[in-house]
Design an enzyme around this catalytic site. Structure first.
Site, PDB file in Angstrom:
ATOM      1  N   THR A 141       0.864  -1.192   0.000  1.00 15.03           N
ATOM      2  CA  THR A 141       0.000   0.000   0.000  1.00 15.03           C
ATOM      3  C   THR A 141       0.901   1.243   0.000  1.00 15.03           C
ATOM      4  O   THR A 141       1.350   1.671  -1.057  1.00 15.03           O
ATOM      5  CB  THR A 141      -0.966  -0.006   1.204  1.00 15.03           C
ATOM      6  N   LYS A 167       3.982  -7.029   4.186  1.00 13.51           N
ATOM      7  CA  LYS A 167       3.770  -5.630   3.869  1.00 13.51           C
ATOM      8  C   LYS A 167       3.518  -4.886   5.171  1.00 13.51           C
ATOM      9  O   LYS A 167       3.043  -5.459   6.154  1.00 13.51           O
ATOM     10  CB  LYS A 167       2.607  -5.431   2.897  1.00 13.51           C
ATOM     11  N   THR A 178       0.455  -6.520  13.616  1.00 13.14           N
ATOM     12  CA  THR A 178       1.101  -5.291  13.180  1.00 13.14           C
ATOM     13  C   THR A 178       1.247  -5.125  11.673  1.00 13.14           C
ATOM     14  O   THR A 178       1.836  -4.169  11.245  1.00 13.14           O
ATOM     15  CB  THR A 178       2.504  -5.100  13.816  1.00 13.14           C
ATOM     16  N   GLU A 265       6.103   4.865   7.294  1.00 11.25           N
ATOM     17  CA  GLU A 265       5.700   5.981   6.442  1.00 11.25           C
ATOM     18  C   GLU A 265       6.517   7.237   6.749  1.00 11.25           C
ATOM     19  O   GLU A 265       6.525   7.734   7.874  1.00 11.25           O
ATOM     20  CB  GLU A 265       4.209   6.260   6.627  1.00 11.25           C
ATOM     21  N   ASN A 391      -0.358  10.811   5.801  1.00 10.00           N
ATOM     22  CA  ASN A 391      -1.586  10.414   6.472  1.00 10.00           C
ATOM     23  C   ASN A 391      -2.639  11.519   6.514  1.00 10.00           C
ATOM     24  O   ASN A 391      -3.827  11.227   6.651  1.00 10.00           O
ATOM     25  CB  ASN A 391      -1.258   9.913   7.882  1.00 10.00           C
TER      26      ASN A 391
END
Length: 708
Positions: A141, A167, A178, A265, A391
């Protein structure tokens, strides 16, 4: 990758995501025992409920996973969509529906287009093969890289293999599991024992990872064991075979867990926290996770701030919350193996030098809290601006297109117009200034190795050309040359940072530089939508070389230096809109081929082409002084650093080439960290820049000399 017997993998696009593949399949030829660990979230997805109801079991055949859509909190429609996805696999393979395990990952609250999944199933199955990479790519993703690992062990003389794909980048927090991970093995093992070993491995690895303290609704770790290795079945936990198998499984899970943490991220650093001396294992794990979960500590690591106070504050807070015995007076803290706190007080250390160490890709935090037996390691990442950007814009506005894929409206652009406008105006000033000028880029380091950085570099070059610059790329390839020579049994020798090149190794050097790397760079640029032409310095008389003069006793063999650069072929290519990509190989008047330092070639090409800018992509932030980045310096300052011994080793040829370029008329030379995405654009088109800029002389009084 060591692929276990009897397993195949596939990845395909079902149209859930706009461009990338989004459907993965893992298949066992024969029924396999299977176990799983799952998220503890009460808001869990339909696929989690499906698998929880079916595991452990002894007749699993397949795992099907989609990305781009979590199929979570979408009501009865989501439950039915998950069932239909499993049914589509079962029907296509001719296996029971209960033997198919399901996973989904992506945006929450959007119905899964099960009709598209079903329609894609024949094509997905047709792609089944031994390579797990397509499946690993299809489950991504916001990840920036695929995550794969494998091990091979021998149990009672029988070869057993274990492989895994995973992933995870955001919504990563230890509350099982997680992220998504699929483990497969050809070992024969009792299903209840496999379940117990998996749970223990997950506790030690995946449950010790935190990126953002948000547990996903879809977390799962699944393992299939099909017994095709034909080892004696493992049935007892205390047997040597069970211990060997468990150790290998933990090893794979640890590798995948570390990769997930490092790929958090927006992350720039992998954070590894080890706590020793706790009362017990549970306490040690809790205290280690406290540091990886602390936003203040994570922000400090992003800023390379050796703020040990935030580390101990996080430990003390967690100790109070969970009633863990902890006394700061007996604790000690090391950052990058530098002692910063002990015996109840700060320790003396060189803060600037430690800041330089904290710029590394991995930050190690070691904490002693007493003399107990408890020891544990947790993994996390720093907290960067990009985490908020990713985000804030992840799914603020969802647009479901008529043909099915869910698209994201870039809402952040509207939320911060002042910030965007300021950055754009700043960039446009430099674009106007540099339009039509040449810029030579020396391409090297991690930016040439990591797949994600290769793509982003190619995109940067395309953008530079699109706004009017005329880029010329000169690439290196030292690490790949060394690796190839080593594989061929040849030892690499260096003198003063330069590779010794005999006749045998010269053939390998030219093969790697011109025959492999040059073509890969051209192909990468083509994928980005840019026309490029690969050249050796021997082509069109581009680089005339001569044997490098060395002091007596220091013969480098076929290592040369640039005698002359004929820019005619470059001018021809630039005039036709092509980007020249140059391999640093030259031809001497003596008819010999010479290996030339790529930094030197880049400088001489920049001078010959009248380039205004020369950019070196490296694996360092720039030129450091006492551990701090020097944003700008003059040629005179660089020369002084070379003479006083501050610049040494492999940096000497680069520094010499920089001075040569500036002396030859290049306005500015830039050293930037190629490991950071889009640093080329940031250096050229922002006022502060991101690396070190070296200029020919000091700015005149009243003159602005921007970083760009």
């Amino acid at each position: 990758m060591k692929i276990p017997l009897g397993f195949s993998f596939a990845g395909a696009s079902a149209g859930i995501k706009v461009k990338r593949s989004d459907l993965a399949l893992v298949l066992s030829e024969v029924p396999a025992v299977a176990a799983g660990c799952f998220t503890q979230s009460k808001s869990r997805a339909a696929c989690v409920d499906w698998n929880v109801a079916r595991l452990p079991r002894t007749d699993a055949r397949a795992i099907v996973a989609n990305s781009g859509n979590a199929n979570c909190l979408s009501g009865e429609e989501g439950v039915l969509a998950n069932q239909r996805m499993a049914g589509a696999v079962a029907d296509a393979l001719g296996v029971p529906i209960d033997a198919v395990l399901t996973c989904s990952t992506g945006v929450i609250g959007v119905p899964l287009p099960h009709a598209k999944v079903s329609a894609a199933m024949p094509g997905l199955i047709a792609k089944l093969g031994q390579d797990p990479l397509p499946a690993a790519e299809a489950i991504l993703t916001t990840d920036t890289c695929t995550k794969l690992a494998s091990r091979e062990i021998f149990l009672g003389g029988d070869r057993v293999r274990i492989a895994g794909i995973a992933k995870g980048s955001g919504m990563i927090h230890p509350n099982m599991a997680t992220m998504l991970a699929f483990l497969v093995t050809d070992a024969a093992i009792d299903v209840s024992l496999l379940d117990a070993i998996l749970r223990s491995a997950v506790d030690e690895t995946f449950n010790m990872v935190s990126v953002d303290r948000d547990t996903s609704t879809n977390d799962q770790v699944l393992v299939l064991a099909n017994g095709m290795a034909e080892n004696d079945p493992i049935t007892r936990r205390d047997s040597p075979e069970a211990q060997s198998f468990a150790a290998a499984l933990v090893d794979i899970c640890r590798e995948l867990a570390r990769t997930i943490a490092g790929d958090g991220e927006g992350a720039q650093h992998l954070i590894t926290v080890t706590v020793r001396g706790a009362e017990d294992l549970t306490s040690a794990r809790a205290l280690a996770r406290a540091v990886t979960e602390s936003n203040l500590a994570k922000a400090a690591f992003f800023g390379t701030d050796p703020n040990w106070g935030r580390v101990l504050a996080a430990v003390g807070s967690r100790a109070a919350e969970q009633q863990i015995r902890f006394d700061p007076a007996v604790a000690s803290v090391r950052l990058q193996n530098v002692l910063v706190y002990a015996q109840g007080k700060p320790q003396s250390f060189d803060a600037d030098a430690l800041r330089a160490l904290l710029r590394g890709e991995e930050v190690f935090v070691d904490i002693e809290v007493g003399a107990g037996p408890g020891e544990a390691t947790a993994w996390g990442c720093d907290l960067s601006y990009d985490y908020v950007r990713i985000n804030a814009d992840y799914a603020a506005v969802l647009i479901e297109s008529p043909d099915g894929p869910v698209r994201r409206d870039p809402s952040l652009d509207r939320k911060t117009p002042e910030l965007k406008a300021d950055t754009l105006v700043q960039a446009l000033r430099y674009i106007e200034r540099f339009a039509g000028t040449r810029a030579v880029i020396k391409y090297g380091g991690a930016a040439m190795v990591r797949a994600d950085l290769k793509d982003r570099f190619a995109e940067d070059v395309r953008l530079l050309q699109a706004v009017g610059l005329r880029p010329i790329i000169v690439h290196g390839g030292g690490p790949e040359i060394s690796r190839t020579l080593e594989q061929m049994g040849q030892v690499t020798e260096f003198v003063d940072g330069l590779r010794v090149t005999d006749a045998a190794s010269l053939r390998v050097v030219e093969m790697v530089l011109t025959g492999q790397i040059n073509k890969e760079v051209v192909a990468s640029l083509a994928r980005a939508g840019t026309k490029a032409v690969g050249l050796s310095g021997k082509d069109g008389g581009l680089i005339e070389a001569r044997k490098m003069n060395m002091p007596p006793g220091k013969d480098l063999g076929y290592v040369g230096e640039v005698a002359r650069v004929d820019p005619d072929v470059l001018e021809l290519l630039l005039g036709k809109g092509y980007i020249p990509v140059i391999s640093p190989i030259g031809l001497g008047k003596d008819g010999n081929t010479y290996n030339i330092n790529a930094d030197t070639v880049a400088a001489e090409v920049a001078v010959a082409c009248g380039a205004r800018k020369l950019i070196y992509l490296t694996d360092v932030a720039g030129i450091l002084s006492n551990g701090l980045l020097v944003s700008e310096m003059s040629a005179e300052e660089l020369d002084a650093r070379m003479r006083d011994g501050t610049v040494t080793g492999g940096m000497l040829p680069k520094a010499a080439s920089i001075l040569r370029a500036l002396e030859g008329g290049v306005e500015t030379v830039h050293i930037i960290d190629g490991r950071v995405p889009h640093n080329v654009v940031a250096e050229l088109f922002t006022s502060r820049g991101v690396g070190t800029m070296i200029r020919a002389g000091a700015p005149k009084e009243g003159e602005e000399f921007p970083m760009g």
